[in-house]
Scaffold this active site. Structure first.
Site, PDB file in Angstrom:
ATOM      1  N   HIS A 157       0.829  -1.219   0.000  1.00 23.20           N
ATOM      2  CA  HIS A 157       0.000   0.000   0.000  1.00 23.20           C
ATOM      3  C   HIS A 157       0.864   1.269   0.000  1.00 23.20           C
ATOM      4  O   HIS A 157       0.417   2.321   0.436  1.00 23.20           O
ATOM      5  CB  HIS A 157      -0.951   0.038   1.208  1.00 23.20           C
ATOM      6  CG  HIS A 157      -1.672  -1.255   1.457  1.00 23.20           C
ATOM      7  ND1 HIS A 157      -2.924  -1.527   0.948  1.00 23.20           N
ATOM      8  CD2 HIS A 157      -1.294  -2.363   2.127  1.00 23.20           C
ATOM      9  CE1 HIS A 157      -3.282  -2.753   1.318  1.00 23.20           C
ATOM     10  NE2 HIS A 157      -2.307  -3.285   2.025  1.00 23.20           N
ATOM     11  N   SER A 278      15.215  22.441 -14.862  1.00 21.20           N
ATOM     12  CA  SER A 278      14.045  23.281 -15.094  1.00 21.20           C
ATOM     13  C   SER A 278      14.515  24.605 -15.661  1.00 21.20           C
ATOM     14  O   SER A 278      15.583  25.107 -15.303  1.00 21.20           O
ATOM     15  CB  SER A 278      13.307  23.515 -13.776  1.00 21.20           C
ATOM     16  OG  SER A 278      12.503  24.678 -13.876  1.00 21.20           O
ATOM     17  N   LYS A 284      16.099  22.285  -9.608  1.00 23.42           N
ATOM     18  CA  LYS A 284      15.397  21.074 -10.020  1.00 23.42           C
ATOM     19  C   LYS A 284      16.250  20.086 -10.800  1.00 23.42           C
ATOM     20  O   LYS A 284      17.099  20.455 -11.601  1.00 23.42           O
ATOM     21  CB  LYS A 284      14.205  21.452 -10.902  1.00 23.42           C
ATOM     22  CG  LYS A 284      13.122  22.177 -10.139  1.00 23.42           C
ATOM     23  CD  LYS A 284      12.158  21.226  -9.489  1.00 23.42           C
ATOM     24  CE  LYS A 284      11.052  20.907 -10.460  1.00 23.42           C
ATOM     25  NZ  LYS A 284      10.058  20.051  -9.843  1.00 23.42           N
ATOM     26  N   GLU A 291       9.517   9.400 -16.532  1.00 27.68           N
ATOM     27  CA  GLU A 291       8.129   9.797 -16.814  1.00 27.68           C
ATOM     28  C   GLU A 291       7.719   9.419 -18.232  1.00 27.68           C
ATOM     29  O   GLU A 291       6.596   8.976 -18.484  1.00 27.68           O
ATOM     30  CB  GLU A 291       7.962  11.305 -16.604  1.00 27.68           C
ATOM     31  CG  GLU A 291       8.128  11.714 -15.152  1.00 27.68           C
ATOM     32  CD  GLU A 291       8.280  13.229 -15.014  1.00 27.68           C
ATOM     33  OE1 GLU A 291       7.311  13.869 -14.604  1.00 27.68           O
ATOM     34  OE2 GLU A 291       9.361  13.759 -15.323  1.00 27.68           O
TER      35      GLU A 291
END
Ligand code: ARG
Length: 458
Positions: A157, A278, A284, A291
């Site tokens: 979970h 970024s 970043k 992704e």
């Protein structure tokens, strides 16, 4: 003007829209090498069987080889009027060698021709996929060996469950990609039958030798039923299905990398080579490759559903609907190749923060099960009672804001008097992991057995 292939029956040429909806050359030009290989094998067989003259066969083979180098060197003018790769090649052959070109299509139809070309293409793609998966498994085996003893939290979970090792977690992915690779091997076995010679759908009256062409093209044997041969796209669907399953695995891994590389988790750091910055936020480091791997899964699933849907209502044998098979497979193949390769690079380059992993492994009362097991083993409690006692210990630790191992012996004995100071030995994450020696368990020695098993098979 009317078509040069079927102008005998047709007085006029197609409407512009007809040409546009009908043409497949824009994508099936990818099959040029398979088409030419298939035609050379077919012409050679025709001559061997005395169906065409051997000097015509020689001209055909020479012409086809010329076309092959023209296409490979970018000196071939593909024409949409000629619809597809098969007719583009044949029309060019006629220009190059004259009337002998017209003998190539004896005892053959575009229906068995396209089935052949596409099977050959998918077979090569499957062989490529097999190698890519072997590389990915190899990357995981190296990381697993390096981190056979690195403790991290195991999750259910996405809540801390029990300590495991990072090596064990890596080996879970080896199992998945190992199954994917065996699906690839089965798919190769299934499609390893040659379609050429099924002709339009009924076979042919010419004395062809389908075993000869099958052998020349590297197939195990010819297909057995000519109707099925030209109607079947199972080999393409199987490729898409195994690609969908494999990319589902890749996507789960991508998701874990996305989560683990957040500052909040901090379990892993991506290399500069597999991350991006970024344009506004200087701090970043984004997991774009992970992704995109996760996103490719959506495309591949879409391709599988598209082709299943295209095929589902088609009466036997060939219908033009089947021309829509290729773009789905080409797109999925490109996506899958990229996703596996990008993942292999990420896995090889990943920096593992063993201190963060270990700290996280110890938080969230992850050794509670070890305490319960100790009560069963050392104090003879039934597991359900031990579970209850441990639950009280966890509640007490939670109220004190400390870990289980920080509770005093007096505190523990107040919950159950059978507890002794030996219990502290099982409350560390290392002891927890080392104790799980069951076959396939997370103990480092078991993880090393898993690694040895896969090394012998990779
Ligand atoms: N371009 C067609 C395809 O990809 C080739 C087969 C055409 N056969 C036919 N009978 N129209 O499916």
């Amino acid at each position: 003007s009317s078509n040069q292939m079927w102008g005998g029956r047709f007085a006029s040429g197609p409407d512009a829209i007809m040409e546009e909806i009908n043409a497949s050359i824009g994508f099936d030009k990818k099959l040029f090498a398979q088409d030419i290989r298939g035609s050379i094998a077919h012409a050679t067989m025709l001559a061997h069987q005395g169906i065409i003259q051997s000097d015509d066969k020689d001209k055909i083979v020479e012409g086809l080889n010329t076309i092959l180098s023209e296409i490979e060197s970018g000196n071939f003018a593909f024409s949409r009027q000629l619809e597809d790769i098969h007719m583009n090649v044949e029309a060019r052959l006629a220009t190059l060698i004259g009337p002998a070109a017209g003998r190539l299509h004896t005892a053959r139809s575009r229906n068995d021709q396209v089935a052949l070309d596409f099977r050959l293409w998918v077979k090569e793609e499957l062989e490529k996929t097999e190698q890519l998966l072997t590389n990915l498994i190899a990357a995981f085996l190296d990381r697993a060996e390096e981190h056979a003893e690195t403790v991290m939290p195991g999750f259910t979970h996405l809540q801390t469950a029990q300590p495991v090792t990072f090596g064990h977690h890596c080996m879970a992915y080896v199992e998945m990609f190992g199954r994917d690779r065996s699906r690839v091997r089965h798919a190769i076995e299934h499609l390893d039958e040659s379609p050429i010679g099924a002709a339009a759908l009924a076979g042919t009256g010419y004395p062809i030798d389908r075993h000869m062409t099958a052998k020349a093209l590297g197939f195990r044997e010819p297909t057995r039923n000519s109707i099925d041969t030209v109607s079947d796209r199972d080999f393409a669907i199987e490729f898409l299905a195994l690609a969908a399953i494999c990319s589902m695995h890749l996507s789960r891994l991508a998701e874990e990398i996305v989560i683990w590389s957040t500052p909040q988790f901090g379990f892993v750091r991506l290399s500069d080579a597999f991350s991006t910055g970024s344009s506004i936020m200087p701090q970043k480091k984004n997991p774009d490759a992970a992704e995109l791997v996760r996103a490719k899964t959506g495309r591949i699933n879409g391709s599988l559903i598209a082709l299943l849907t295209i095929m589902k209502g088609l009466p036997l044998a060939y219908s033009k609907d089947m021309q829509e098979d290729k773009e789905q497979v080409f797109d999925a193949a490109e996506s899958l190749e990229l996703a596996i390769a990008a993942m292999t690079g990420m896995v090889r380059d990943l920096t593992i923060n063993t201190a963060r992993m270990k700290a996280a492994a110890g938080s969230g009362y992850s050794t509670a099960t070890d305490l319960a097991d100790w009560l069963v083993r050392e104090a003879g409690l039934p597991f359900r009672d031990a579970h209850h006692v441990t639950g009280r210990a966890v509640a007490l630790a939670e109220s004190k804001g400390c870990d289980l191992a920080d509770l005093s012996l007096a505190d523990l004995q107040a919950i159950n008097q059978a507890i002794t100071d030996k219990v502290y030995d099982v409350l560390t994450v290392e002891a927890s992991v080392a104790s799980r020696k069951s076959f396939g368990g997370t103990a480092p020695e078991e993880v090393r057995k898993q690694i040895a098993y896969w090394r012998a098979r990779n």
